[in-house]
Scaffold this active site. Sequence first.
Site, PDB file in Angstrom:
ATOM      1  N   GLN A  97       0.968  -1.220   0.040  1.00  0.00           N
ATOM      2  CA  GLN A  97       0.201  -0.072   0.253  1.00  0.00           C
ATOM      3  C   GLN A  97       1.092   1.355  -0.082  1.00  0.00           C
ATOM      4  O   GLN A  97       0.711   2.307  -0.720  1.00  0.00           O
ATOM      5  CB  GLN A  97      -0.911  -0.076   1.322  1.00  0.00           C
ATOM      6  CG  GLN A  97      -2.093   1.162   1.197  1.00  0.00           C
ATOM      7  CD  GLN A  97      -2.786   1.150   2.493  1.00  0.00           C
ATOM      8  OE1 GLN A  97      -2.609   0.570   3.247  1.00  0.00           O
ATOM      9  NE2 GLN A  97      -3.878   1.739   2.081  1.00  0.00           N
ATOM     10  N   ILE A 100       2.429   1.596  -3.621  1.00  0.00           N
ATOM     11  CA  ILE A 100       1.405   2.281  -4.805  1.00  0.00           C
ATOM     12  C   ILE A 100       0.861   3.616  -4.379  1.00  0.00           C
ATOM     13  O   ILE A 100       0.608   4.396  -5.267  1.00  0.00           O
ATOM     14  CB  ILE A 100      -0.004   1.273  -4.721  1.00  0.00           C
ATOM     15  CG1 ILE A 100      -0.679   1.793  -5.928  1.00  0.00           C
ATOM     16  CG2 ILE A 100      -0.681   1.555  -3.458  1.00  0.00           C
ATOM     17  CD1 ILE A 100       0.089   1.246  -7.217  1.00  0.00           C
ATOM     18  N   HIS A 101       0.993   4.042  -3.170  1.00  0.00           N
ATOM     19  CA  HIS A 101       0.750   5.600  -2.833  1.00  0.00           C
ATOM     20  C   HIS A 101       1.848   6.537  -3.232  1.00  0.00           C
ATOM     21  O   HIS A 101       1.760   7.575  -3.292  1.00  0.00           O
ATOM     22  CB  HIS A 101       0.394   5.586  -1.421  1.00  0.00           C
ATOM     23  CG  HIS A 101      -0.951   5.041  -0.836  1.00  0.00           C
ATOM     24  ND1 HIS A 101      -1.397   5.612   0.303  1.00  0.00           N
ATOM     25  CD2 HIS A 101      -1.680   4.445  -1.590  1.00  0.00           C
ATOM     26  CE1 HIS A 101      -2.669   4.947   0.382  1.00  0.00           C
ATOM     27  NE2 HIS A 101      -2.897   4.522  -0.555  1.00  0.00           N
ATOM     28  N   ASN A 102       2.938   5.860  -3.668  1.00  0.00           N
ATOM     29  CA  ASN A 102       3.995   6.429  -4.269  1.00  0.00           C
ATOM     30  C   ASN A 102       3.967   6.603  -5.963  1.00  0.00           C
ATOM     31  O   ASN A 102       4.510   7.330  -6.373  1.00  0.00           O
ATOM     32  CB  ASN A 102       5.399   5.720  -4.003  1.00  0.00           C
ATOM     33  CG  ASN A 102       6.610   6.711  -4.005  1.00  0.00           C
ATOM     34  OD1 ASN A 102       7.704   6.933  -3.423  1.00  0.00           O
ATOM     35  ND2 ASN A 102       6.798   7.119  -5.428  1.00  0.00           N
TER      36      ASN A 102
END
Length: 531
Positions: A97, A100-102
Amino acid sequence: MRLNLISFFIIFTILVSISNSQEFRSYTGEGNNKQNPKQGSIFTPFIRLANPIKFNKNGFPNITNQPSRAISNIIFDQQTHIGSKEHLTDMFNMWGQFLIHNMALSKPEPNSWPIKVPKCDQYFDPACIGNKTMNYFRTRATEVPCDVGKTVVDEDGKCYEQINSLGSYIDGNVLYGNSEEICKNLRSLSGGEMKMTVTDVGDLPPKNVPGVPMDNDANLFPIDQLYSVGERRGNENPGLLSIHTLLLRDHNRLARKFARLHPEWDDERVFQQSRSCIIEQIQKITYDEYLPTTLGSFPSYTGYDANVNAQVSNEFTTTAFRFGHSEVGPFMEYYSENGTRLQPLPIKFSYFNPHALNRGVEPLIRGLIINEEENIDIYMISDLRNFLFGKPGQGGLDLASRNLQRNRDHGIPPYNSLRRQLGLRPVQTWSDITSDPQIQNRLKNAYKSVDDIDSYVGGLAEDHMEGSCVGQTFYLIIYEQFFRTRAGDRFWYETPEMRMVNRECETTTFAEVIKRTTSNIGYVQPNVFRK
């Protein structure tokens, strides 16, 4: 002797010159690729690996399958705990998580496409009214040249693609923000450090920083109580926030080190060097630990290729990399230093809950590396499927339904069509997908044939490849994405230029990061992603 001294000073002067003139990454991703400076930067379109399905004259995808919530009730309903076949820890899904937030964010537009709720749905229509819906707002898209191929085409022949609001490179924007303004607001602007709040349980991210937008989807607590970090979803759960905390602490440790070693450096130079080292640390953990745990192995780096587009694919962010939602268990686990299990926090009460860190990050980190996650499969816990960001009827949502609706909104082709376009053999029978009879039966009850299966469902249903924790379809999409992410990054930490710049970084395993940024953490296994 004099010649040696002259040589030393020449080399030293060259190194100082290189160091002082070093180009660091932009915050937006712009300029990474010199041939195409906008490539992979914020607010640019996703790319596609496969042609999307056709859209009707009203701009909606042609769908003949059951509504997303109906599919969710048949396929994803989880009644019992199913432990990870690969014995992976909760930290594995937390790093996914964080990662993917990057790399990707699909922002909604005002155009609503509500999810129809089946009549008498146990959670969302218990009174059997029959007209209930769940909110879903379509993803923001932009018109693109049709000659790029593999785009959504409307009735007028115009081509569109959904927008990635984040830069696609693994560049630490999750910590530092995707603009110089946001980053400056998060910095102390002294000694190269990031703002942190000193507490009795250790340094934590600051709260309510002006100019740093943060989401608060659950609205359980006032937004001014939430932590301020570089990516607006950082408060979604305390496990995610704990990773932010560890890496921010490590940034400040590095900043103090560089300020001591290089008194001639100003705040900006110390900050950029510390940031560069943390980016290297994130890249190293991802490719040396996370990807081998996910895929079984990953090839060694072969160098930068300016012809490789590192932009995130729609199939990766919308479909394959959402496998992590099936990994989540019903609780955030907390453990004491001596290994005693403390009072856990139900997932449905963890969303955007700043008080989940009141005991510090150490009890939570222990829980993440001790507790075995749920197996990667079609099943999803009730707290995600019925209580996402709130109670049913009071703002609560269904994550599985939203994932399916987003796949359809983005025009992701059906499972067999996607497999064909990826060069994989299409399946003929339910048993070609999975050897599990229960999963086969759920697929049969939800779809008329194997050709109708939503790609998100089909990928999750597949038997795992040997040595991997995902099936063949998701394996290929994930492998393809991370190969391009690395090869197309001019600032990748393994390039000769970045090795010179980051020669003082001393990057390590994730386990070592945890040990040096926590207090009295206790035993930390070498691979924190596996029990």
